[in-house]
Write a protein that holds these residues in place. Structure first.
Motif: not given
Length: 278
Positions: A39-47
């Motif tokens: 989930r953090c990776e998905l957040v980082a990807m959006k960021a």
């Protein structure tokens, strides 16, 4: 109500369940941690997409050189880091869902590829939740190797060609030629020095010093005036060779004593035959 697991949770659950020798407590801990990391990776990807868009906007408003200085001072990014983010926003725009489950490093590499290669690799992703990461990395590696090889070949073409190495016989011939040239130059210099000494002796130290001082102030002007005067004092002749070595007819009438002395001085001063020094 039963909660349907997200693609990230299904993927992490599959990976964790394949690990051997885990106790139930360890398995649960790993599943929870893996899901949170994804989930953090998905957040980082959006960021990454948002950061890239912001960087593109700022870069378009600043003058040349200001963008890099701003990155270093206010954001703490290197130019390479900023370029990665901008590539993601620029070249993967609209592909977020497709690449969202790839590692960030792989996404950066993918965004930096030429358009045709990038589209081809994105085309092999059929299931965005379970992309073939290993194959994608392998294809990216192939493209990068081709780019490095092409750059190396281009650099080699641009380099000036080295002169071919001479053989021992060619080196010996070149050394002999140079030695002969130096010997001729030394002979000519010695002949000029000897002739200059004769001229100075005839002119006398006072007149020689006066000429030297004048030539120091205006070398070209004095030299030209001397040449003009010397040529004007010589009678018209058929060729320049007669100026260098004037013929002496047998029936030349000897002038008066004073004129003879002047003629003798002129003949010695205009005797510039240096063919023996060649």
């Amino acid at each position: 109500m039963t909660q349907i697991p997200t693609p990230v949770e299904r993927k992490t659950a599959t990976k964790v369940s394949s690990v051997k020798d885990l106790t139930p407590e360890q398995k649960e801990l790993c599943q929870v941690a893996a899901a949170e990391i994804c989930r953090c990776e998905l957040v980082a990807m959006k960021a990454a997409f948002v950061i890239g868009q912001k960087l593109i906007k700022v870069k378009g408003r600043l003058d040349h050189g200001q963008f890099t200085a701003w990155l270093k001072r206010d954001v703490g990014y290197t130019a390479r880091t900023a370029q990665n983010y901008m590539n993601v926003a620029r070249y993967l725009n609209g592909k977020y869902e497709t690449v969202s489950h790839l590692p960030m490093r792989t996404v950066y590499d993918l965004a930096g590829l030429p358009g045709a290669n990038r589209s081809e690799i994105i085309g092999i992703i059929k299931d965005a939740a379970n992309p073939p990461v290993a194959e994608i990395k392998q294809r990216i590696g192939v493209v990068k190797n081709e780019q490095r090889r092409a750059k190396l070949e281009d650099d080699l073409k641009r380099r000036p060609k080295r002169r071919p190495v001479m053989t021992p016989a060619q080196m010996k011939a070149a050394e002999t030629k140079n030695a002969n040239i130096r010997m001729k130059q030394e002979k000519r210099a010695a002949a000029l020095k000897e002739q200059a000494a004769r001229w100075i002796e005839k002119l006398g130290p006072v007149l020689a010093a006066e000429i030297a001082h004048a030539m120091k102030d205006d070398w070209y002007g004095v030299w030209g005036a001397l040449m003009d005067a010397a040529l004007a004092s010589v009678p018209p002749v058929a060729s320049i060779a007669e100026i260098v070595s004037p013929a002496k007819p047998a029936d030349v009438v000897t002038p008066d004593c004073d004129d003879a002395e002047i003629l003798e001085d002129t003949e010695e001063l205009t005797d510039i035959d240096l063919t023996h020094a060649a």
